[in-house]
Design an enzyme around this catalytic site. Structure first.
Site, PDB file in Angstrom:
ATOM      1  N   ASN A 180      -8.130 -21.259  40.361  1.00  0.00           N
ATOM      2  CA  ASN A 180      -9.410 -21.227  40.107  1.00  0.00           C
ATOM      3  C   ASN A 180      -9.848 -22.453  41.352  1.00  0.00           C
ATOM      4  O   ASN A 180      -8.838 -22.924  41.870  1.00  0.00           O
ATOM      5  CB  ASN A 180     -10.213 -21.906  38.933  1.00  0.00           C
ATOM      6  CG  ASN A 180      -9.469 -23.176  38.629  1.00  0.00           C
ATOM      7  OD1 ASN A 180      -9.710 -24.117  39.010  1.00  0.00           O
ATOM      8  ND2 ASN A 180      -8.755 -23.213  37.461  1.00  0.00           N
TER       9      ASN A 180
ATOM     10  N   ASP B 234      -1.852 -18.924  36.668  1.00  0.00           N
ATOM     11  CA  ASP B 234      -2.061 -20.403  37.231  1.00  0.00           C
ATOM     12  C   ASP B 234      -1.254 -21.428  36.393  1.00  0.00           C
ATOM     13  O   ASP B 234      -0.421 -22.097  36.828  1.00  0.00           O
ATOM     14  CB  ASP B 234      -3.603 -20.623  37.182  1.00  0.00           C
ATOM     15  CG  ASP B 234      -3.851 -21.766  38.191  1.00  0.00           C
ATOM     16  OD1 ASP B 234      -3.081 -22.313  38.727  1.00  0.00           O
ATOM     17  OD2 ASP B 234      -4.940 -22.310  38.014  1.00  0.00           O
TER      18      ASP B 234
ATOM     19  N   GLY C  58      -7.583 -10.711  34.553  1.00  0.00           N
ATOM     20  CA  GLY C  58      -7.265 -11.537  33.059  1.00  0.00           C
ATOM     21  C   GLY C  58      -8.674 -12.412  32.703  1.00  0.00           C
ATOM     22  O   GLY C  58      -9.581 -11.615  32.438  1.00  0.00           O
TER      23      GLY C  58
HETATM   24  N1  AR6 Z   1       3.646 -13.355  35.845  1.00  0.00           N
HETATM   25  C1  AR6 Z   1       2.859 -12.081  36.283  1.00  0.00           C
HETATM   26  N2  AR6 Z   1       1.475 -11.904  35.926  1.00  0.00           N
HETATM   27  C2  AR6 Z   1       1.115 -12.854  34.875  1.00  0.00           C
HETATM   28  C3  AR6 Z   1       1.830 -14.018  34.611  1.00  0.00           C
HETATM   29  C4  AR6 Z   1       2.923 -14.115  34.904  1.00  0.00           C
HETATM   30  N3  AR6 Z   1       3.787 -15.226  34.534  1.00  0.00           N
HETATM   31  N4  AR6 Z   1       0.920 -14.530  33.712  1.00  0.00           N
HETATM   32  C5  AR6 Z   1      -0.379 -13.831  33.509  1.00  0.00           C
HETATM   33  N5  AR6 Z   1      -0.217 -12.975  34.325  1.00  0.00           N
HETATM   34  P1  AR6 Z   1      -5.427 -14.656  35.083  1.00  0.00           P
HETATM   35  P2  AR6 Z   1      -7.737 -14.096  36.680  1.00  0.00           P
HETATM   36  C6  AR6 Z   1      -1.229 -11.738  34.565  1.00  0.00           C
HETATM   37  O1  AR6 Z   1      -6.052 -14.544  33.828  1.00  0.00           O
HETATM   38  O2  AR6 Z   1      -8.288 -13.397  35.743  1.00  0.00           O
HETATM   39  C7  AR6 Z   1      -6.729 -19.401  35.280  1.00  0.00           C
HETATM   40  O3  AR6 Z   1      -7.182 -20.271  33.924  1.00  0.00           O
HETATM   41  C8  AR6 Z   1      -2.215 -11.655  33.534  1.00  0.00           C
HETATM   42  O4  AR6 Z   1      -1.454 -10.559  32.570  1.00  0.00           O
HETATM   43  O5  AR6 Z   1      -4.133 -15.588  34.864  1.00  0.00           O
HETATM   44  O6  AR6 Z   1      -7.678 -14.433  38.245  1.00  0.00           O
HETATM   45  C9  AR6 Z   1      -7.122 -20.005  36.246  1.00  0.00           C
HETATM   46  O7  AR6 Z   1      -7.205 -21.341  36.576  1.00  0.00           O
HETATM   47  C10 AR6 Z   1      -3.380 -10.757  34.378  1.00  0.00           C
HETATM   48  O8  AR6 Z   1      -2.942  -9.379  34.511  1.00  0.00           O
HETATM   49  O9  AR6 Z   1      -6.209 -14.764  36.437  1.00  0.00           O
HETATM   50  C11 AR6 Z   1      -8.495 -19.430  36.712  1.00  0.00           C
HETATM   51  O10 AR6 Z   1      -9.437 -20.060  35.983  1.00  0.00           O
HETATM   52  C12 AR6 Z   1      -3.268 -11.513  35.783  1.00  0.00           C
HETATM   53  O11 AR6 Z   1      -1.992 -12.187  35.605  1.00  0.00           O
HETATM   54  C13 AR6 Z   1      -8.514 -18.049  35.976  1.00  0.00           C
HETATM   55  O12 AR6 Z   1      -7.431 -18.082  35.023  1.00  0.00           O
HETATM   56  C14 AR6 Z   1      -4.215 -12.268  36.181  1.00  0.00           C
HETATM   57  O13 AR6 Z   1      -4.948 -13.064  34.988  1.00  0.00           O
HETATM   58  C15 AR6 Z   1      -8.185 -17.065  36.797  1.00  0.00           C
HETATM   59  O14 AR6 Z   1      -8.390 -15.832  35.982  1.00  0.00           O
END
Ligand code: AR6
Length: 175
Positions: free
Chosen positions: A25, A35, A126
């Site tokens: 973020n 993250d 996500g």
């Molecule tokens: N390895 C691979 N993919 C992953 C992992 C991992 N270890 N963990 C989660 N994912 P998101 P966004 C996937 O929510 O939508 C945070 O709080 C997950 O299943 O991580 O861009 C940040 O600080 C999904 O498909 O990111 C921001 O505030 C993908 O990663 C916000 O979330 C992205 O999900 C960003 O939201």
């Protein structure tokens, strides 16, 4: 090495790649999802590096679609490239361009760092709520465009589970 695209499942924090991308973020101070996983696995060096970037380059936060690099700390990768994806219900009309920009800027940053491999999570799909099929097409197009420009890079799309990987692969078949 030929440029290539790999689609796989796994935990991105364990990827042996020059750079892994963080769906951050704009505060760069960590969060949930991938993250949180990256900051936990990499350790405090990442947050320290992010604090310096905030202080010296982005006092108001990293704008959506931009990318910056830090150490990967204790993870096998060398660098984490932090990018900020669009929040789907707040980006009307600009969502696709902003999401594509995350991929393009991350790839350019990796190239500047001399990287030959980069691993991406599914940015914005996500907590930020971007529909997975739409995001898949945008991500793939942005990467393909970069590689078609003559860049030599192995690009990995790393999905946290096989359902998300399947959605991505199906979306490409139907595009
Ligand atoms: N390895 C691979 N993919 C992953 C992992 C991992 N270890 N963990 C989660 N994912 P998101 P966004 C996937 O929510 O939508 C945070 O709080 C997950 O299943 O991580 O861009 C940040 O600080 C999904 O498909 O990111 C921001 O505030 C993908 O990663 C916000 O979330 C992205 O999900 C960003 O939201």
């Amino acid at each position: 090495m030929r440029p290539s695209i790999i689609i796989k499942t796994g935990d991105i924090t364990k990827e042996k790649a020059c750079a892994i991308v963080n769906a951050a973020n704009s505060s760069l101070m960590g969060g949930g999802g991938v993250d949180g996983a990256i900051h936990r696995a990499g350790g405090s060096q990442i947050l320290e590096a992010c604090r310096i970037i905030r202080k010296e380059q982005y006092p108001d936060g990293l704008p959506t679609g931009e990318a910056v690099a830090t150490t990967a700390g204790k993870m096998p990768a060398e660098y984490v490239i932090h990018t900020v994806g669009p929040i789907y219900h707040q980006c009307d009309g600009k969502c696709a361009a902003l999401l594509a920009s995350c991929y393009t800027h991350s790839l350019k940053k990796a190239a500047q760092l001399g990287c030959r491999e980069i691993a991406f999570p599914a940015i914005s799909t996500g907590i930020y709520g971007y529909p997975k099929e739409e995001a898949a097409k945008i991500a793939y197009e942005a990467v393909k465009c970069f590689l078609d420009d003559g860049h030599t890079m192995e690009v990995r799309f790393v999905f946290h589970n096989s359902d998300d990987k399947e959605i991505f692969e199906k979306a490409l078949q139907h595009s």
